[in-house]
Design an enzyme around this catalytic site. Structure first.
Site, PDB file in Angstrom:
ATOM      1  N   ARG A 264      78.476 117.841  -6.825  1.00 19.76           N
ATOM      2  CA  ARG A 264      79.752 117.291  -6.377  1.00 19.76           C
ATOM      3  C   ARG A 264      80.788 118.392  -6.208  1.00 19.76           C
ATOM      4  O   ARG A 264      80.936 119.244  -7.076  1.00 19.76           O
ATOM      5  CB  ARG A 264      80.266 116.255  -7.382  1.00 19.76           C
ATOM      6  CG  ARG A 264      79.308 115.098  -7.461  1.00 19.76           C
ATOM      7  CD  ARG A 264      79.851 113.938  -8.232  1.00 19.76           C
ATOM      8  NE  ARG A 264      78.815 112.903  -8.293  1.00 19.76           N
ATOM      9  CZ  ARG A 264      78.924 111.763  -8.959  1.00 19.76           C
ATOM     10  NH1 ARG A 264      80.028 111.505  -9.609  1.00 19.76           N
ATOM     11  NH2 ARG A 264      77.940 110.893  -8.951  1.00 19.76           N
ATOM     12  N   ARG A 279      83.857 118.065 -16.340  1.00 24.43           N
ATOM     13  CA  ARG A 279      83.645 117.886 -14.905  1.00 24.43           C
ATOM     14  C   ARG A 279      82.945 119.105 -14.329  1.00 24.43           C
ATOM     15  O   ARG A 279      83.419 120.220 -14.453  1.00 24.43           O
ATOM     16  CB  ARG A 279      84.969 117.655 -14.189  1.00 24.43           C
ATOM     17  CG  ARG A 279      84.740 117.199 -12.761  1.00 24.43           C
ATOM     18  CD  ARG A 279      85.999 116.744 -12.105  1.00 24.43           C
ATOM     19  NE  ARG A 279      86.584 115.604 -12.775  1.00 24.43           N
ATOM     20  CZ  ARG A 279      87.775 115.094 -12.455  1.00 24.43           C
ATOM     21  NH1 ARG A 279      88.487 115.638 -11.509  1.00 24.43           N
ATOM     22  NH2 ARG A 279      88.233 114.045 -13.085  1.00 24.43           N
ATOM     23  N   GLU A 351      83.927 109.016 -19.637  1.00 22.17           N
ATOM     24  CA  GLU A 351      83.062 108.121 -18.885  1.00 22.17           C
ATOM     25  C   GLU A 351      81.655 108.707 -18.791  1.00 22.17           C
ATOM     26  O   GLU A 351      81.470 109.840 -18.365  1.00 22.17           O
ATOM     27  CB  GLU A 351      83.619 107.900 -17.480  1.00 22.17           C
ATOM     28  CG  GLU A 351      82.798 106.904 -16.699  1.00 22.17           C
ATOM     29  CD  GLU A 351      83.178 106.867 -15.223  1.00 22.17           C
ATOM     30  OE1 GLU A 351      84.338 107.153 -14.901  1.00 22.17           O
ATOM     31  OE2 GLU A 351      82.283 106.564 -14.420  1.00 22.17           O
ATOM     32  N   SER A 354      78.357 104.221 -15.138  1.00 21.72           N
ATOM     33  CA  SER A 354      79.046 103.272 -14.292  1.00 21.72           C
ATOM     34  C   SER A 354      77.951 102.396 -13.709  1.00 21.72           C
ATOM     35  O   SER A 354      77.030 102.897 -13.088  1.00 21.72           O
ATOM     36  CB  SER A 354      79.768 104.069 -13.205  1.00 21.72           C
ATOM     37  OG  SER A 354      80.637 103.254 -12.493  1.00 21.72           O
ATOM     38  N   ARG A 391      78.621 114.640 -20.349  1.00 24.65           N
ATOM     39  CA  ARG A 391      79.585 114.105 -21.315  1.00 24.65           C
ATOM     40  C   ARG A 391      78.885 113.521 -22.538  1.00 24.65           C
ATOM     41  O   ARG A 391      79.468 113.474 -23.627  1.00 24.65           O
ATOM     42  CB  ARG A 391      80.465 113.059 -20.644  1.00 24.65           C
ATOM     43  CG  ARG A 391      81.319 113.723 -19.568  1.00 24.65           C
ATOM     44  CD  ARG A 391      82.136 112.745 -18.813  1.00 24.65           C
ATOM     45  NE  ARG A 391      82.677 113.365 -17.614  1.00 24.65           N
ATOM     46  CZ  ARG A 391      83.039 112.687 -16.538  1.00 24.65           C
ATOM     47  NH1 ARG A 391      82.890 111.371 -16.505  1.00 24.65           N
ATOM     48  NH2 ARG A 391      83.526 113.317 -15.507  1.00 24.65           N
TER      49      ARG A 391
END
Length: 422
Positions: A264, A279, A351, A354, A391
């Site tokens: 990403r 990140r 997070e 998802s 994470r």
RNA sequence: GGAGAGGUGGCCGAGUGGUCGAAGGCGCACGCUUGGAAAGCGUGUAAGCGCCAAAAGCGCUUCGAGGGUUCGAAUCCCUCUCUCUCCGCCA
């Protein structure tokens, strides 16, 4: 994307529900409907003309066969004008169709009725919380310090070789990565998922299929020379397996799991929130994907939610489940549950997963259907991270730090082969 | 990277300019036959869009993708793509 007929037949409902997602472009919806009207008219004209041309061509063929060349040639002349007209109509139709598709791509998915309105993160609804916030000895170190202390993740080396956001994992850190991946995969396989190892680069069609293009263009890396995109998630190759596919109803549900590296660009902010593993440009993730009958997709979403929760429980991490509000819901999702783990040293929730139901939004884009008794229908697609590594690793390091080192969760020890990072 | 051969329906496979959405076979579904089954016989067997309240029916599009030639293209021409065989290179 949404289905045209659905928009047409439920215009008010569509607008009302999209408002939950803070989408208020009424004009766009009206434009789509009237443009489709135009499309139908144009196509009707074109079809009629083509039918006539086909008839004439048949007639000419017959006349030639009967040796009536003269009559045939007379008819031939008639076709010239028709041909010109058809070319024009075909062009118009193509322009309309393309424009219609572009407009349709601008309409987000309709949220599920349980989704509450809201502006953003702050309005998400916490559904569930489990595990106790660990009491770490003060001062608790954040994972980037622990990573350095035990020499298990090297961010500087990554910066030297690639750039920020591309860490090296080494020694027990590398082994921990591998252990987590194996653990997650094994759990998914035990839950009935088929394991895949997907390509890490996909073509443009695939990027459109799952909705990364055109709306999230900037988030993906792009190898322009070969027109390939490094995948931002295994969802892309795994779901696109079924692009332009009509499954048999009894094949549902399709349950696939894949581990992949994810890439990403995330040109975002810098600072504490994105330090260390928070990140990255490249990270590892195990993704579960299901293709399900529309009648059962929400049942499946719950099942996938429970699967992710089970993993966190087994890793003994304190976590909570959020139901995203309209404002935080992604463009393509109808309902999303976010999973967050508590990071003791950073004193905040991170997070890690998802889980979403896209209903037929992705399926319509990529023409993924299933067929039972009657006509082929669009299937529902769902996916979720189970789980994303960085994470999780951050939380494991921070929450499990002791004076002697970092304790590995019991269930993971068979995979790591060690109980402590020290 | 070089040379050659190909890509046709769920599958196999015929089809080199006209009535071909496509022979034949396999598979599948239904029916007949049978005590039951197999065999046999018969019928059916793609998707999308449009007309229609709907069904039936009808029209249009689709033979890897896109463009072209032609009154007419699965069939001829061009570009791309993928697969296979041989050579080269290579973990």
């Amino acid at each position: 994307m949404l289905q045209l007929n659905y928009i047409q037949e439920n215009r008010e409902e569509v607008l009302r529900k999209l408002a939950v997602k803070n989408f208020h472009n009424t004009e766009l919806i009206h434009e789509i409907i009237s443009l489709d009207q135009k499309r139908k008219e144009t196509q009707k004209n074109l079809d009629d003309n083509l039918a006539e041309a086909n008839n004439l061509a048949r007639e000419i063929g017959n006349l030639f066969k009967e040796g009536k060349a003269k009559e045939a040639n007379e008819i031939k002349e008639k076709t010239a004008g028709l041909k010109r007209e058809n070319k024009e109509l075909a062009n118009t139709l193509e322009v309309i169709t393309r424009e219609l598709k572009e407009l349709l791509l601008e309409v987000p998915n309709i949220p599920h009725e349980s989704v509450k309105p809201g502006k953003g993160e702050e309005d998400n609804e916490c559904l569930f919380e489990e595990g106790s916030i660990p009491e770490t000895q003060e001062p608790a170190s954040p994972h980037w310090e622990l990573a350095e202390k035990y020499n298990i993740i090297d961010f500087n080396l990554g910066s030297k070789v690639s750039g920020a956001g591309f860490p090296f994992y080494r020694g027990k850190g590398a082994k921990l990565q591998r252990a987590l991946i194996s653990f997650f995969l094994d759990e998914a396989i035990a839950a009935g998922y088929e394991e895949f190892q997907p390509p890490l680069f996909v073509n443009e069609e695939s990027a459109y299929g799952t909705g990364q293009l055109p709306d999230k263009e900037g988030q993906m890396y792009h190898i322009t020379e070969d027109r390939l995109y490094p995948i931002p998630t295994a969802e892309v190759p795994i779901t696109n397996i079924y692009r332009d596919v009509i499954l048999k109803e009894e094949q549902l549900p399709v349950k696939n799991v894949a581990y992949s590296s994810c890439f990403r660009r995330e040109a975002g902010s810098y600072g504490k929130d994105v330090r260390g593993l928070n990140r990255l440009h490249q990270f590892d993730k195990v993704e579960i994907v299901q293709i399900q009958h529309p009648d059962r997709s929400y049942q499946t979403l719950e099942e996938m939610k429970d699967h992710a929760a089970g993993l966190l429980k087994k890793l003994a991490l304190p976590y909570r489940i959020l139901r995203l509000c309209g404002g935080d819901l992604s463009f393509t999702s109808a309902l999303t549950y976010d999973f967050e783990v508590y990071s003791a040293a950073q004193k905040r929730w991170l997070e890690v997963s998802s889980v979403s139901n896209f209903e037929s939004y992705q399926a319509n884009r990529m023409k993924l259907r299933f067929k039972g008794q009657g006509k082929a229908r669009l299937a529902h697609t769902l996916n979720g991270s189970a789980l994303a590594l960085p994470r999780i690793v951050a939380a494991l390091l921070e929450n499990n730090q002791t004076e002697k080192g970092i304790r590995i969760p019991e269930l993971l020890v068979p995979y790591t082969g060690f109980e402590m990072i020290d």
